[in-house]
Write a protein that holds these residues in place. Structure first.
Motif: not given
Length: 164
Positions: A140, A153, A142-144
């Motif tokens: 779950d 994150r 968050e990927w940037r």
């Protein structure tokens, strides 16, 4: 293979063991961990890695016999209050056996124990093994994608358990 591995919190007397681990790492492993190709530890790095306050910085080591074969750590992320950045490194001979995932789980648990609510990580975009490990541990997250690296994150308190 990993049943012979003990995982414990890093201690001041681990300095020489940690340095020996550094010299056993392949150039690729050094680059993937430090984002720079060091042939020797830069001045002060070993001290910074061994000195933890068990609050804003903590680490767990995987030990076989009297040698460290992996380290999982967190440090308060200065960019975000309540966030801790995690990092893991595993001796090349021990990679691919789940040890990195175990160390990641311990580092995340230590961060949560010390009140951190968010976990962050930075991983090189071409580090496929680390990306697989992080995606499995934190589906779950968050990927940037930045310039050649991913930033991850993930909230810690939203999870029912730390990944195993």
């Amino acid at each position: 293979m990993t049943e012979n591995v003990a995982i414990r919190v890093i201690r001041p007397d681990d300095a020489a063991r940690l340095e020996r681990l550094f010299y056993r790492l392949s150039p690729e492993s050094v680059y993937r961990r430090f984002f720079t190709l060091y042939t020797t530890p830069p001045p002060g790095v070993m001290c910074r890695l061994i000195e933890v306050d068990h609050d804003t910085r903590d680490a767990a080591v995987a030990v076989v016999g009297d040698e460290i074969v992996g380290v999982g750590r967190y440090a308060a992320d200065s960019r975000e209050p309540g966030a801790a950045e995690v990092a893991v490194v595993v001796d090349d001979a021990w990679q691919g056996h789940g040890l990195g995932a175990r160390l990641l789980a311990v580092a995340a648990a230590l961060a949560r124990l010390h009140g951190y609510t968010t976990l962050t990580a930075v991983v090189l975009a071409d580090n496929a093994p680390a990306i697989r490990m992080l995606r499995k541990a934190f589906p779950d997250a968050e990927w940037r994608l930045g310039s050649g690296e991913y930033e991850l994150r993930v909230p810690l308190l939203a999870r029912e358990r730390i990944p195993a």
